[in-house]
Design a protein around this motif. Structure first.
Motif, PDB file in Angstrom:
ATOM      1  N   LEU A  22      -7.693   1.723 -28.103  1.00 55.66           N
ATOM      2  CA  LEU A  22      -7.391   1.936 -29.576  1.00 55.66           C
ATOM      3  C   LEU A  22      -6.460   3.209 -29.273  1.00 55.66           C
ATOM      4  N   ILE A  30      -6.726   6.446 -36.428  1.00 55.66           N
ATOM      5  CA  ILE A  30      -6.376   5.454 -35.680  1.00 55.66           C
ATOM      6  C   ILE A  30      -5.230   4.582 -36.011  1.00 55.66           C
ATOM      7  N   VAL A  33      -5.334  -0.800 -32.671  1.00 49.46           N
ATOM      8  CA  VAL A  33      -6.231  -1.261 -31.820  1.00 49.46           C
ATOM      9  C   VAL A  33      -5.947  -2.739 -31.343  1.00 49.46           C
TER      10      VAL A  33
END
Length: 298
Positions: A22, A30, A33
């Motif tokens: 990630l 984030i 991923v």
């Protein structure tokens, strides 16, 4: 500069990499991923983007753990460690994680790449091996090795608190006859049932272990006076008054118990075990189904 073909190949390699990967921005959000991370965590891409890795935090690691990690990566240093994460379904998994900071052309940290290697199976295998090394394969009770470790710790504790310990060596009377007449399957079931009754008969602070065969040990801890031992021994005997039932069979079990006392009869587990064993054989020779303390006449 990498060609478009090279960039596409790199993107495909990262997306399909076996390890979970990630990428977060500097604030921990984030931004990307790969497939392996989704499979490992149980979340899909849409559920992860914009979130922080807190979405998979298990609560096992404390705040200090994450503070140390962030202090390391924010100054541009890679971080590596093992941590327990939580899947979307609530189950836990363990990963070895490496976090590498990414830099702008000016040398500022802009993103972090975390690569996770799932080590849950390795830990499970280690746990099974440790259990095999320290527990009886049939009953799950502590075996001789673990018992002696626990006994040595109990001795240290008893010395500090100026208390006594009682070691009770138990043997099932005529267990061989059960194996010979009803078979080893019933014999094994009986040993498991005996382990359960013993564990239920003693106090929470006491330890029950199996040496092997039909020989069990109870370590009675926190004994203030020698007279405190007899109620424990009697309670163990009373636990075997009801017969055991296995299908169409009822098995009545009588036990013989030999008792030695720390520090009165010795200062180490080997000596105390030998003396409790001798006391047990005297009880058995006198008809069994009773308990007796070690004496100098053994």
């Amino acid at each position: 500069m990498m060609s478009d073909k090279g960039q596409a190949l790199l993107s495909q390699a990262l997306t399909r990499a076996a390890n979970a990967i990630l990428i977060t921005d500097r604030g921990g959000r984030i931004v990307w991923v790969n497939d392996a991370f989704c499979r490992l965590s149980g979340f899909d891409v849409a559920e992860l983007l914009g979130q922080t890795p807190h979405i998979v935090h298990s609560g096992i690691q404390d705040r200090a753990f994450y503070l140390e990690m962030w202090e390391t990566i924010l100054i541009g240093q890679p971080w590596q460690g093992e941590l327990v994460e939580r899947r979307k379904d609530g189950s836990l998994y363990t990963v070895n994680q490496v976090i590498t900071p990414l830099f702008s052309s000016d040398g500022d940290v802009t993103h972090f790449v975390a690569i996770q290697h799932d080590v849950s199976q390795r830990q499970a295998d280690q746990g099974r091996m440790q259990r095999m090394a320290y527990h009886d394969g049939l009953t799950g009770l502590p075996n001789r090795t673990l018992f002696f470790e626990l006994f040595n710790r109990a001795i240290e504790y008893a010395v500090k608190r100026k208390e006594n310990l009682a070691l009770m060596f138990l043997d099932l009377d005529r267990f061989k006859a059960v194996n010979d007449t009803l078979g080893h399957s019933i014999g094994d079931q009986l040993l498991n049932a005996v382990a359960e009754r013993l564990t239920g008969a003693v106090r929470k602070a006491d330890v029950v272990a199996r040496l092997g065969g039909d020989e069990f040990i109870v370590l009675a801890t926190r004994i203030g006076n020698i007279s405190d031992i007899e109620p424990v021994a009697k309670q163990v005997l009373d636990a075997f008054s009801p017969p055991f039932t296995f299908g169409d069979y009822q098995v009545c079990v009588r036990i013989s118990i030999g008792v030695s006392v720390f520090p009165l009869d010795g200062d180490n587990a080997e000596v105390l075990l030998r003396k409790a064993d001798a006391a047990m054989y005297r009880v058995k020779a006198m008809g069994g189904n009773n308990y007796g303390f070690w004496t100098e006449n053994e």
